[in-house]
Scaffold this active site. Structure first.
Site, PDB file in Angstrom:
ATOM      1  N   GLU A   1      40.614  22.062  47.488  1.00  0.00           N
ATOM      2  CA  GLU A   1      39.476  21.637  47.841  1.00  0.00           C
ATOM      3  C   GLU A   1      39.494  20.348  48.469  1.00  0.00           C
ATOM      4  O   GLU A   1      38.435  19.461  48.130  1.00  0.00           O
ATOM      5  CB  GLU A   1      38.258  21.932  46.747  1.00  0.00           C
ATOM      6  CG  GLU A   1      38.305  23.173  46.187  1.00  0.00           C
ATOM      7  CD  GLU A   1      37.035  23.424  45.060  1.00  0.00           C
ATOM      8  OE1 GLU A   1      36.850  22.324  44.688  1.00  0.00           O
ATOM      9  OE2 GLU A   1      36.835  24.108  44.871  1.00  0.00           O
TER      10      GLU A   1
ATOM     11  N   GLU B   1      39.484  31.029  43.678  1.00  0.00           N
ATOM     12  CA  GLU B   1      38.967  30.857  42.222  1.00  0.00           C
ATOM     13  C   GLU B   1      37.417  31.660  42.286  1.00  0.00           C
ATOM     14  O   GLU B   1      36.717  31.225  43.273  1.00  0.00           O
ATOM     15  CB  GLU B   1      38.632  29.354  42.012  1.00  0.00           C
ATOM     16  CG  GLU B   1      39.805  28.458  41.877  1.00  0.00           C
ATOM     17  CD  GLU B   1      39.721  26.961  41.692  1.00  0.00           C
ATOM     18  OE1 GLU B   1      38.372  26.863  41.182  1.00  0.00           O
ATOM     19  OE2 GLU B   1      40.474  26.186  41.891  1.00  0.00           O
TER      20      GLU B   1
END
Length: 475
Positions: free
Chosen positions: A116, A261
């Site tokens: 991220e 995720e």
């Protein structure tokens, strides 16, 4: 109702011969991690055929050798600058963390370059280092002769795209990072690599008290979002399709997508509990069963559950729930019933041969008084170095009385320090008991035996013991 914007503060799957299956994120920020071999057996027993790692720990990868489990190894964000500025460093990283393990029968299929890195809360820290690192790692894989077997990807937070009008068809990459996203996405697409995204309906519920709760789940009870005749009754489909639209608008119509995720925490917040976690994950598994996709992408969904096991050393800056994402507790025991469609029993199978410390707990002494001036300082110290994220409004231990809260804090510190005698010597207010203080909803843990698989673990254990010794001096 507009499409709720998803924001993720934190921080599974590829194809297995042409057969899709569920994957899991295996994080290791734990004070007492299970031995890697135990975790690999847990994965195999539960039919989890893919695993996503956040680093390239030698012991973890070694344990995955000959397991057949597909592996995504990770490169932490703090390594991006070095790997992006030095081809030599990239070559060395690939040789040590990919080639050597593949030679030892580890089925590495992906390298996650960063985690991220474009998260808005990073304030652009990794904007200029992610692409150079990605390009150098790809070049290193080509030089190593692995580029056809191992693909690069960059797990992105879902906040890299947005929908100004609130419906998926308006989706596009965030304006402030649009050029960076196009550069990286084109590179991935040109090299036959997937776009990896992390999607968390829970975070939207956590951040926005007015978020429609039912929209987070898959039961079809939410007020539908109508997007030009296409209706969405859950946030996952809408968010996923917002990405599909963003990719299409920028020329990447057929690009593969991995959900890196997806999960729901079980503690640490009023909306984080076993009931909601089970409802969300079972709903998700049922939703994607039979290789069903989303309205815009009907092909099978490729996803890694977040996460496999709780991690009690994770930062709680995003929220106390951070340490409770696991489908399994810290000791590999299932939290709730969950049918992944991969076992004969239709239920999660616990870790085996787990070694626990003795059945004893550190609690507040019966004779101690709550108005003892050392209580507040002792609890503060214990929670700072232990884990008190299960205490508070709406949590699993939120119904404890004042003495119960004190005991929980003491025991957390005591267990985290391997039940060292010094770790239960809060001045005149603590004692060791062999009577389990757990309640119906609140587990007073007994820690598992420490795993000394590497120097880092050993140093961590020594540091914990020293902390216990220091306790007597501090208080």
């Amino acid at each position: 109702m507009g499409f709720p914007k998803l924001v993720i503060l934190i921080p599974l799957f590829c194809w297995m011969e042409s057969v899709y299956g569920i994957g899991a994120n295996w994080g290791t920020q734990s004070s007492h991690p299970l031995p890697p071999a135990t975790v690999v057996k847990l994965l195999i027993d539960n039919g989890i055929g893919k695993v996503k790692l956040f680093d390239a720990d030698y012991g973890t990868l070694r344990a995955l050798g000959k397991s057949g489990i597909e592996v995504m190894v990770g490169i932490p964000n703090d390594m991006l600058a070095n790997l992006g500025s030095s081809m030599k460093a990239a070559d060395k990283w690939v040789s040590k963390n990919v080639s050597d393990h593949i030679n030892n029968n580890v089925n590495i299929r992906y390298v996650a370059v960063g985690n991220e890195p474009f998260l808005s809360t990073y304030n652009g820290t990794f904007l200029k280092t992610t692409y150079p690192a990605l390009a150098n790692i790809q070049a290193a894989l080509i030089k190593a002769g692995l580029a056809t077997k191992v693909k690069v990807t960059v797990p992105q937070n879902a906040d890299v795209y947005e929908s100004p009008s609130g419906v998926p068809s308006s989706g596009d990459f965030r304006a402030d990072i649009h050029d960076y996203m196009i550069q990286i996405t084109k590179f991935l697409n040109d090299n036959g690599s997937p776009f990896t995204v992390n999607i968390y309906p829970f975070i939207s519920l956590y951040l926005n008290p007015n978020f429609p709760v039912e929209y987070a789940f898959f039961d079809g009870n939410a007020t539908p979002v109508n997007d030009g005749g296409t209706t969405y009754t859950n946030m996952f489909d809408a968010n996923y399709d917002t990405l599909v639209w963003a990719l299409q608008k920028n020329g990447f119509t057929n690009m593969g997508i991995i959900v890196g995720e997806i999960g729901w925490p079980s503690d640490g917040d009023r909306n984080a509990n076993n009931q909601y976690a089970q409802r969300f994950l079972q709903g998700f598994m049922t939703h994607i069963a039979g290789n069903k996709g989303t309205p815009m992408r009907t092909s099978p969904v490729d996803a890694y559950l977040f996460s496999l096991i709780d991690e009690d050393d994770k930062s709680i800056q995003p929220g106390n729930f951070e340490r409770h994402w696991g489908v399994f507790y810290y000791d590999g025991q299932p939290k709730y019933s969950l049918n992944l469609g991969t076992t004969n029993s239709g239920a999660l199978i616990p870790a085996t041969d787990v070694k626990y410390l003795q059945r004893k707990w550190c609690v507040m002494k019966d004779s101690a008084r709550l108005d003892d001036p050392s209580i507040a300082q002792s609890v503060s110290y214990a929670c700072a170095l232990g884990d008190c994220t299960s205490l508070g409004y709406g949590t699993s231990c939120g119904d404890l009385d004042a003495r119960g809260n004190v005991s929980y804090a003491f025991n957390s510190y005591y267990q985290k320090n391997d039940q060292a005698d010094e770790a239960c010597r809060f001045p005149n207010v603590s004692m060791v008991t062999k009577e389990d203080p757990s309640t119906k909803t609140c587990r007073f843990e007994i820690m598992i035996e420490p795993y000394f698989g590497g120097a880092g673990r050993l140093i961590g254990a020594i540091r914990s013991l020293v902390a216990g010794l220091v306790l007597v001096l501090v208080l």
